[in-house]
Write an enzyme that holds these catalytic residues in place. Sequence first.
Site, short mmCIF file in Angstrom:
data_model
loop_
_atom_site.label_atom_id
_atom_site.label_comp_id
_atom_site.label_asym_id
_atom_site.label_seq_id
_atom_site.Cartn_x
_atom_site.Cartn_y
_atom_site.Cartn_z
N GLU A 168 -59.76 -17.30 -34.74
CA GLU A 168 -58.82 -16.27 -35.17
C GLU A 168 -59.37 -14.85 -35.02
OE1 GLU A 168 -56.03 -17.50 -38.29
OE2 GLU A 168 -56.27 -15.51 -39.14
N LYS A 210 -49.04 -24.82 -30.59
CA LYS A 210 -50.14 -24.47 -31.50
C LYS A 210 -51.48 -24.68 -30.81
CE LYS A 210 -52.50 -24.86 -35.83
NZ LYS A 210 -52.53 -25.11 -37.25
N GLU A 251 -42.21 -24.72 -39.49
CA GLU A 251 -43.30 -24.45 -38.54
C GLU A 251 -42.85 -24.74 -37.11
OE1 GLU A 251 -45.87 -22.93 -39.62
OE2 GLU A 251 -46.09 -23.49 -41.73
N ARG A 284 -73.96 -31.87 -45.75
CA ARG A 284 -73.88 -30.94 -44.62
C ARG A 284 -72.92 -31.38 -43.51
NH1 ARG A 284 -79.22 -30.30 -45.96
NH2 ARG A 284 -79.59 -28.27 -46.90
N HIS A 299 -46.57 -16.14 -47.30
CA HIS A 299 -47.67 -16.50 -48.20
C HIS A 299 -47.56 -15.81 -49.55
CE1 HIS A 299 -50.81 -18.15 -45.17
NE2 HIS A 299 -50.18 -19.12 -45.79
N ASN A 315 -49.36 -16.51 -37.36
CA ASN A 315 -49.08 -15.93 -38.68
C ASN A 315 -47.66 -15.40 -38.81
OD1 ASN A 315 -51.67 -16.45 -39.32
ND2 ASN A 315 -52.40 -14.35 -39.05
N ARG A 368 -54.80 -15.95 -31.99
CA ARG A 368 -54.38 -16.98 -32.94
C ARG A 368 -53.50 -16.41 -34.06
NH1 ARG A 368 -57.89 -22.04 -35.26
NH2 ARG A 368 -56.40 -22.69 -36.82
N LYS A 427 -58.84 -25.63 -39.31
CA LYS A 427 -59.00 -24.89 -40.57
C LYS A 427 -58.94 -25.89 -41.72
CE LYS A 427 -56.98 -20.35 -39.62
NZ LYS A 427 -55.85 -19.46 -40.00
N HIS A 446 -45.70 -15.56 -42.01
CA HIS A 446 -46.64 -15.99 -43.03
C HIS A 446 -47.19 -14.86 -43.91
CE1 HIS A 446 -46.39 -19.81 -41.06
NE2 HIS A 446 -47.26 -20.35 -41.88
N HIS A 455 -44.28 -24.78 -48.87
CA HIS A 455 -44.85 -23.86 -47.89
C HIS A 455 -43.79 -23.42 -46.86
CE1 HIS A 455 -47.92 -22.09 -45.30
NE2 HIS A 455 -47.41 -22.76 -44.29
N1 NAD Z 1 -55.05 -26.19 -42.05
C1 NAD Z 1 -54.00 -25.59 -41.53
O1 NAD Z 1 -54.04 -25.06 -40.43
C2 NAD Z 1 -52.71 -25.61 -42.32
C3 NAD Z 1 -51.53 -25.20 -41.71
C4 NAD Z 1 -50.37 -25.27 -42.43
C5 NAD Z 1 -50.37 -25.72 -43.74
N2 NAD Z 1 -51.53 -26.10 -44.32
C6 NAD Z 1 -51.56 -26.59 -45.70
O2 NAD Z 1 -50.84 -27.81 -45.78
C7 NAD Z 1 -50.39 -27.99 -47.13
C8 NAD Z 1 -48.97 -28.45 -47.13
O3 NAD Z 1 -48.89 -29.67 -46.43
P1 NAD Z 1 -47.67 -30.68 -46.62
O4 NAD Z 1 -46.41 -29.92 -46.51
O5 NAD Z 1 -47.91 -31.81 -45.72
O6 NAD Z 1 -47.79 -31.07 -48.17
P2 NAD Z 1 -48.41 -32.31 -48.96
O7 NAD Z 1 -49.66 -32.77 -48.38
O8 NAD Z 1 -48.42 -31.87 -50.39
O9 NAD Z 1 -47.33 -33.47 -48.78
C9 NAD Z 1 -46.04 -33.28 -49.30
C10 NAD Z 1 -45.58 -34.47 -50.15
O10 NAD Z 1 -45.20 -35.53 -49.29
C11 NAD Z 1 -45.82 -36.74 -49.71
N3 NAD Z 1 -45.98 -37.56 -48.52
C12 NAD Z 1 -46.87 -37.40 -47.52
N4 NAD Z 1 -46.59 -38.26 -46.52
C13 NAD Z 1 -45.53 -38.98 -46.91
C14 NAD Z 1 -44.78 -40.02 -46.30
N5 NAD Z 1 -45.04 -40.43 -45.05
N6 NAD Z 1 -43.74 -40.54 -46.98
C15 NAD Z 1 -43.42 -40.09 -48.23
N7 NAD Z 1 -44.09 -39.10 -48.84
C16 NAD Z 1 -45.14 -38.56 -48.19
C17 NAD Z 1 -47.10 -36.30 -50.36
O11 NAD Z 1 -47.57 -37.27 -51.24
C18 NAD Z 1 -46.64 -35.03 -51.07
O12 NAD Z 1 -46.03 -35.37 -52.30
C19 NAD Z 1 -50.58 -26.66 -47.83
O13 NAD Z 1 -51.66 -26.78 -48.69
C20 NAD Z 1 -50.89 -25.70 -46.70
O14 NAD Z 1 -51.73 -24.65 -47.10
C21 NAD Z 1 -52.69 -26.07 -43.63
ZN ZN Z 2 -47.61 -22.39 -42.22
#
Ligand code: NAD
Ligand code: ZN
Length: 363
Positions: free
Chosen positions: A231, A221, A183, A119, A246, A239, A235, A141, A242, A262
């Site tokens: 949201e 943000k 972003e 939980r 998306h 988007n 908020r 999120k 997006h 992304h």
């Molecule tokens: N929660 C939210 O509000 C929100 C907002 C935007 C995006 N997201 C989510 O975030 C995800 C994308 O995140 P991301 O772009 O960070 O991708 P990711 O977490 O897949 O990281 C990208 C790559 O970089 C590598 N990596 C990470 N840190 C590193 C470092 N310091 N040096 C070398 N390599 C490194 C990782 O191993 C991976 O291969 C998506 O799933 C998306 O839906 C969430």
């Molecule tokens: Zn985004």
Amino acid sequence: MGSSIIQSTGYDIFIGKGSILELNAFLQEPKFCNSRLFALVDEFTAEHCLPIVSSFVDRFKEIQVLEIESGEASKSIEVCTRLWKTLGEMGADRQSLLINLGGGVIGDMGGFVASTFKRGIPFVNVPTTLLSQVDASIGGKVGVDLDHLKNEIGVFSSPKAVFIYPDFLKTLSRREMMSGFAEVVKHALIADASYWDFVRNTNVADGAVWQKMIEYSIRVKNSIVQADPYEKGLRKALNFGHTIGHAIESFYLESPSQKLLHGEAVAIGMITEAYLSHLKTGLSHKDLKSISNFIMERFGYKDLEPMADHRLLELMMHDKKNVGEELNFTLLKAIGSCEVNCTVDTYMIKEALKFYRDYQSWN
Ligand SMILES: NC(=O)c1ccc[n+]([C@@H]2O[C@H](COP(=O)([O-])OP(=O)(O)OC[C@H]3O[C@@H](n4cnc5c(N)ncnc54)[C@H](O)[C@@H]3O)[C@@H](O)[C@H]2O)c1
Ligand SMILES: [Zn+2]
């Protein structure tokens, strides 16, 4: 080694070289000093980021590390099940703390795993990609994908704190940096024309600008999230880019041979939605050109030809941000200001995709 602090909804965000020392201090606070510590990493953050944490965090030897395979494919309920079981086997209890050390995949999934295990156990985010530092690690999120549907399963749940150490970006690939930069561009476009001037003149590879860029972006943000944490309205400003972005991202998830990050999908989303903004909310032609040219120049042109409009529209219809059959967008009124809840018909969306496809000819 200093750091700035931004307050969010019930937690602090530390930004700067000193943030890693703040993490060390946090782990020694009375409420966590007896907690079992767990860290979620992938193979790349295990290699590049864990050693940095180990040299600054006194309790590092106590941390039990859970490693998943990097990439969006890991952001699934199956991997969560494995993590819940492993946490149980390793003796995690309600007082245990999970440290999410990685990009958005680690943050989204680690936050979800922590928020649902017994939980809910506390977690902190230590984001290591630009995208997670300026976006995913804040705002509460958390969740996972369901088959090819992005972020279909999830909850709102805040970390206890966020520690942003910009130097983690030194080992990040250029492509991943650019994905996060999308972003940053979005934050400027929706909220601050003067920030747009800064962003336009920023070389993202230049480490000297990281701290300022991250801090500025998080301020945008964070202020939006604080005004509307669940949201309900405002908020939705986040988007921008997006709705179409998306759909394009999901389209690529369906095709295992191709990969689109992304931010790369959001970059296309911002150009097409800037075009819709020109049609619907008064974005000037000059601003539309300046946005499109800048994004094309930095992100390059992506051939959308293999993407069928009807499949993209189906994916947009499925997007949970849409109410009923109407397609809901956040559009720009001008650079630095936006309007949420703009409904757009499918004809205009096809026109916007055409605007992107025809880029070479309109330049
Ligand atoms: N929660 C939210 O509000 C929100 C907002 C935007 C995006 N997201 C989510 O975030 C995800 C994308 O995140 P991301 O772009 O960070 O991708 P990711 O977490 O897949 O990281 C990208 C790559 O970089 C590598 N990596 C990470 N840190 C590193 C470092 N310091 N040096 C070398 N390599 C490194 C990782 O191993 C991976 O291969 C998506 O799933 C998306 O839906 C969430
Ligand atoms: Zn985004």
